[in-house]
Write a protein that holds these residues in place. Structure first.
Motif, short mmCIF file in Angstrom:
data_model
loop_
_atom_site.label_atom_id
_atom_site.label_comp_id
_atom_site.label_asym_id
_atom_site.label_seq_id
_atom_site.Cartn_x
_atom_site.Cartn_y
_atom_site.Cartn_z
N GLU A 1 0.83 -1.21 0.00
CA GLU A 1 0.00 0.00 0.00
C GLU A 1 0.87 1.26 0.00
O GLU A 1 0.63 2.19 -0.78
CB GLU A 1 -0.95 0.02 1.20
N ALA A 2 1.88 1.30 0.84
CA ALA A 2 2.79 2.45 0.89
C ALA A 2 3.55 2.59 -0.42
O ALA A 2 3.75 3.71 -0.92
CB ALA A 2 3.76 2.31 2.05
N ILE B 1 3.43 5.90 -3.01
CA ILE B 1 4.62 6.60 -3.49
C ILE B 1 4.60 6.67 -5.01
O ILE B 1 4.82 7.74 -5.60
CB ILE B 1 5.92 5.92 -2.98
N LEU B 2 4.33 5.55 -5.65
CA LEU B 2 4.30 5.53 -7.12
C LEU B 2 3.20 6.45 -7.67
O LEU B 2 3.40 7.13 -8.67
CB LEU B 2 4.12 4.10 -7.64
N HIS B 3 2.07 6.49 -6.99
CA HIS B 3 0.99 7.39 -7.41
C HIS B 3 1.44 8.85 -7.32
O HIS B 3 1.13 9.66 -8.21
CB HIS B 3 -0.26 7.15 -6.55
N LYS C 1 13.43 2.95 1.49
CA LYS C 1 13.16 3.04 2.93
C LYS C 1 12.02 2.14 3.38
O LYS C 1 11.83 1.93 4.58
CB LYS C 1 12.85 4.48 3.32
N LEU C 2 11.26 1.61 2.43
CA LEU C 2 10.14 0.75 2.79
C LEU C 2 10.64 -0.61 3.28
O LEU C 2 11.55 -1.20 2.69
CB LEU C 2 9.21 0.54 1.59
N ALA D 1 14.95 10.95 -5.44
CA ALA D 1 13.99 11.02 -4.34
C ALA D 1 13.04 9.83 -4.36
O ALA D 1 12.77 9.22 -3.32
CB ALA D 1 13.19 12.33 -4.41
N LEU D 2 12.54 9.48 -5.54
CA LEU D 2 11.65 8.32 -5.67
C LEU D 2 12.37 7.05 -5.25
O LEU D 2 11.85 6.27 -4.44
CB LEU D 2 11.16 8.20 -7.12
#
Length: 81
Positions: free
Chosen positions: A19-20, A24-26, A68-69, A61-62
């Motif tokens: 979900e996280a 992020i991708l969205h 970090k996930l 940044a992406l």
């Protein structure tokens, strides 16, 4: 700022991070050219490749946020163009 084309390879080992990851991708959707996801149930992982066209700092940044996930590994390969 000049944009670059890159491929981000992602391996998801913890389903709780999906979900996280998608959030992020969205958030970076304007830069994403295409996305391919491959479930690999035999190993209990998902493999995702993301093609992006964005400024270097946006790609960094992406990639940093993805790294970090928990249970998510990512690597970025840049085009020479």
């Amino acid at each position: 700022m000049e944009s670059r084309v890159a491929m981000i390879g992602i391996i998801v080992e913890e389903e709780s991070s999906v979900e996280a990851l998608n959030q992020i991708l969205h958030a970076y959707g304007n830069y994403i050219i295409g996305r391919m996801g491959i479930p690999y149930p035999k190993k209990g992982i998902n493999i995702i490749s993301i093609a992006v066209d964005a400024p270097q700092d946006v790609i960094s940044a992406l990639s940093g946020k993805l790294g970090k996930l928990s249970g998510v590994s990512s690597k970025t390969a840049y085009s020479k163009i």
